[in-house]
Design an enzyme around this catalytic site. Structure first.
Site, PDB file in Angstrom:
ATOM      1  N   LYS A  39       3.247  -8.410  -5.576  1.00  0.00           N
ATOM      2  CA  LYS A  39       3.692  -7.057  -5.905  1.00  0.00           C
ATOM      3  C   LYS A  39       5.177  -7.078  -6.318  1.00  0.00           C
ATOM      4  CE  LYS A  39       0.398  -5.087  -2.573  1.00  0.00           C
ATOM      5  NZ  LYS A  39       0.273  -4.175  -1.417  1.00  0.00           N
ATOM      6  N   TYR A  43      -6.160   0.912  -6.991  1.00  0.00           N
ATOM      7  CA  TYR A  43      -6.151   1.439  -5.623  1.00  0.00           C
ATOM      8  C   TYR A  43      -6.988   2.714  -5.492  1.00  0.00           C
ATOM      9  CZ  TYR A  43      -2.740  -1.886  -3.734  1.00  0.00           C
ATOM     10  OH  TYR A  43      -2.113  -3.018  -3.270  1.00  0.00           O
ATOM     11  N   PHE A  71      -0.233   7.749   1.516  1.00  0.00           N
ATOM     12  CA  PHE A  71       0.573   6.666   0.938  1.00  0.00           C
ATOM     13  C   PHE A  71       0.210   6.361  -0.516  1.00  0.00           C
ATOM     14  CE2 PHE A  71      -2.978   4.573   3.154  1.00  0.00           C
ATOM     15  CZ  PHE A  71      -3.467   3.710   2.181  1.00  0.00           C
ATOM     16  N   ARG A  76      -7.352 -13.854   2.167  1.00  0.00           N
ATOM     17  CA  ARG A  76      -6.924 -12.762   3.057  1.00  0.00           C
ATOM     18  C   ARG A  76      -6.238 -13.314   4.302  1.00  0.00           C
ATOM     19  NH1 ARG A  76      -7.163  -7.286   1.622  1.00  0.00           N
ATOM     20  NH2 ARG A  76      -7.706  -6.761   3.767  1.00  0.00           N
ATOM     21  N   THR A 125      -2.745  -6.199   7.082  1.00  0.00           N
ATOM     22  CA  THR A 125      -2.028  -5.089   6.447  1.00  0.00           C
ATOM     23  C   THR A 125      -0.915  -4.553   7.352  1.00  0.00           C
ATOM     24  OG1 THR A 125      -4.169  -4.495   5.499  1.00  0.00           O
ATOM     25  CG2 THR A 125      -2.379  -2.905   5.216  1.00  0.00           C
ATOM     26  N   ARG A 167       2.544 -12.440   4.526  1.00  0.00           N
ATOM     27  CA  ARG A 167       3.166 -11.200   5.006  1.00  0.00           C
ATOM     28  C   ARG A 167       3.925 -11.433   6.309  1.00  0.00           C
ATOM     29  NH1 ARG A 167      -1.977  -7.176   3.731  1.00  0.00           N
ATOM     30  NH2 ARG A 167      -1.491  -6.807   1.515  1.00  0.00           N
ATOM     31  N   ASN A 221       4.742  -5.089   1.394  1.00  0.00           N
ATOM     32  CA  ASN A 221       4.058  -6.244   2.006  1.00  0.00           C
ATOM     33  C   ASN A 221       3.716  -7.351   1.016  1.00  0.00           C
ATOM     34  OD1 ASN A 221       1.889  -5.109   0.759  1.00  0.00           O
ATOM     35  ND2 ASN A 221       0.732  -4.670   2.626  1.00  0.00           N
ATOM     36  N   HIS A 241      -1.142  -8.652  -2.763  1.00  0.00           N
ATOM     37  CA  HIS A 241      -2.498  -8.098  -2.646  1.00  0.00           C
ATOM     38  C   HIS A 241      -3.506  -9.235  -2.774  1.00  0.00           C
ATOM     39  CE1 HIS A 241      -6.129  -5.751  -3.470  1.00  0.00           C
ATOM     40  NE2 HIS A 241      -6.369  -6.637  -4.426  1.00  0.00           N
ATOM     41  N   GLU A 254     -11.826  -6.202  -9.551  1.00  0.00           N
ATOM     42  CA  GLU A 254     -10.382  -6.292  -9.829  1.00  0.00           C
ATOM     43  C   GLU A 254     -10.083  -7.301 -10.941  1.00  0.00           C
ATOM     44  OE1 GLU A 254      -8.890  -7.090  -5.896  1.00  0.00           O
ATOM     45  OE2 GLU A 254      -9.349  -5.040  -5.215  1.00  0.00           O
TER      46      GLU A 254
HETATM   47  N1  UDP Z   1      -0.301   0.899   2.404  1.00  0.00           N
HETATM   48  C1  UDP Z   1       0.811   1.656   2.761  1.00  0.00           C
HETATM   49  N2  UDP Z   1       0.761   2.385   3.916  1.00  0.00           N
HETATM   50  C2  UDP Z   1      -0.328   2.389   4.727  1.00  0.00           C
HETATM   51  C3  UDP Z   1      -1.449   1.610   4.366  1.00  0.00           C
HETATM   52  C4  UDP Z   1      -1.401   0.875   3.189  1.00  0.00           C
HETATM   53  O1  UDP Z   1       1.805   1.671   2.047  1.00  0.00           O
HETATM   54  O2  UDP Z   1      -0.305   3.048   5.773  1.00  0.00           O
HETATM   55  C5  UDP Z   1      -0.250   0.128   1.165  1.00  0.00           C
HETATM   56  C6  UDP Z   1       0.064  -1.344   1.410  1.00  0.00           C
HETATM   57  O3  UDP Z   1       0.867  -1.800   0.325  1.00  0.00           O
HETATM   58  C7  UDP Z   1      -1.315  -1.989   1.344  1.00  0.00           C
HETATM   59  C8  UDP Z   1      -1.988  -1.130   0.280  1.00  0.00           C
HETATM   60  O4  UDP Z   1      -1.523   0.192   0.533  1.00  0.00           O
HETATM   61  O5  UDP Z   1      -1.220  -3.354   0.973  1.00  0.00           O
HETATM   62  C9  UDP Z   1      -3.495  -1.124   0.313  1.00  0.00           C
HETATM   63  O6  UDP Z   1      -3.941  -0.853   1.605  1.00  0.00           O
HETATM   64  P1  UDP Z   1      -5.175  -1.657   2.224  1.00  0.00           P
HETATM   65  O7  UDP Z   1      -5.568  -0.961   3.489  1.00  0.00           O
HETATM   66  O8  UDP Z   1      -6.230  -1.839   1.177  1.00  0.00           O
HETATM   67  O9  UDP Z   1      -4.513  -3.032   2.649  1.00  0.00           O
HETATM   68  P2  UDP Z   1      -4.558  -4.534   2.073  1.00  0.00           P
HETATM   69  O10 UDP Z   1      -5.966  -4.765   1.565  1.00  0.00           O
HETATM   70  O11 UDP Z   1      -3.522  -4.628   0.993  1.00  0.00           O
HETATM   71  O12 UDP Z   1      -4.187  -5.395   3.247  1.00  0.00           O
END
Ligand code: UDP
Length: 152
Positions: free
Chosen positions: A12, A52, A60, A88, A94, A105, A115, A118, A129
């Protein structure tokens, strides 16, 4: 000995700004995964929203789209056995409190909204994707000479 599973992995804008592209590519390469496609690009708002879409309406969502479109990201496709699930794990959770040291992360990030990276969360998401971010002709099919030393 074919391992066609692929994942969409994207550094990102914070990861690009913090000059972590090399560090992150290196982790996937050293693990033994194969790079299939990569590009530095600034996503449009439309692309970020499509990417997204599952989070549309959440508090968010708008800040996330603004962040993702704020500058270049480094979009990649990686291939190998169980790359989606392993990717992952390498990325980390996350929630910052859950992202363990040793993960990307957990080693480089503090805040959920910064973070760094992705990674697709399922094979179905990966396929969606990859189609969204790349043209079919951008995906390289090639056989690294190391394969016999990485897979039995
Ligand atoms: N995100 C955020 N606040 C939150 C949850 C998610 O800013 O409370 C952002 C964060 O950048 C995250 C992205 O939204 O990576 C997508 O969320 P997801 O739950 O899909 O997490 P990921 O798959 O990226 O771990």
């Amino acid at each position: 000995m074919e391992h066609p599973e692929r994942s969409f992995i994207m550094i990102k804008p914070d990861g690009v700004q913090r000059q972590l592209i090399g560090e992150i590519i290196s982790r996937f390469e050293r693990r033994g995964y194969k790079l299939v496609a990569a590009k530095l690009m600034t996503p449009s708002v439309q692309l970020a929203k499509q990417h997204y879409a599952e989070h549309d309406g959440k508090p968010f969502f708008e800040p996330l789209v603004k962040f993702l479109t704020s500058g270049p990201v480094f979009a990649m496709v990686w291939e190998g056995k169980d790359i989606v699930a392993t990717g992952r794990k390498m990325i980390g959770k996350t929630k910052p409190l859950d992202s363990e040291p040793g993960t990307i992360r957990g080693d480089f990030g503090i805040d959920v909204g910064r973070n760094l990276i992705h990674g697709s969360d399922s094979v179905d998401s990966a396929n969606r994707e990859i189609k969204l971010w790349f043209h079919a002709e951008d995906l390289n099919s090639w056989k690294p000479v190391t394969q016999g030393w990485i897979y039995e």
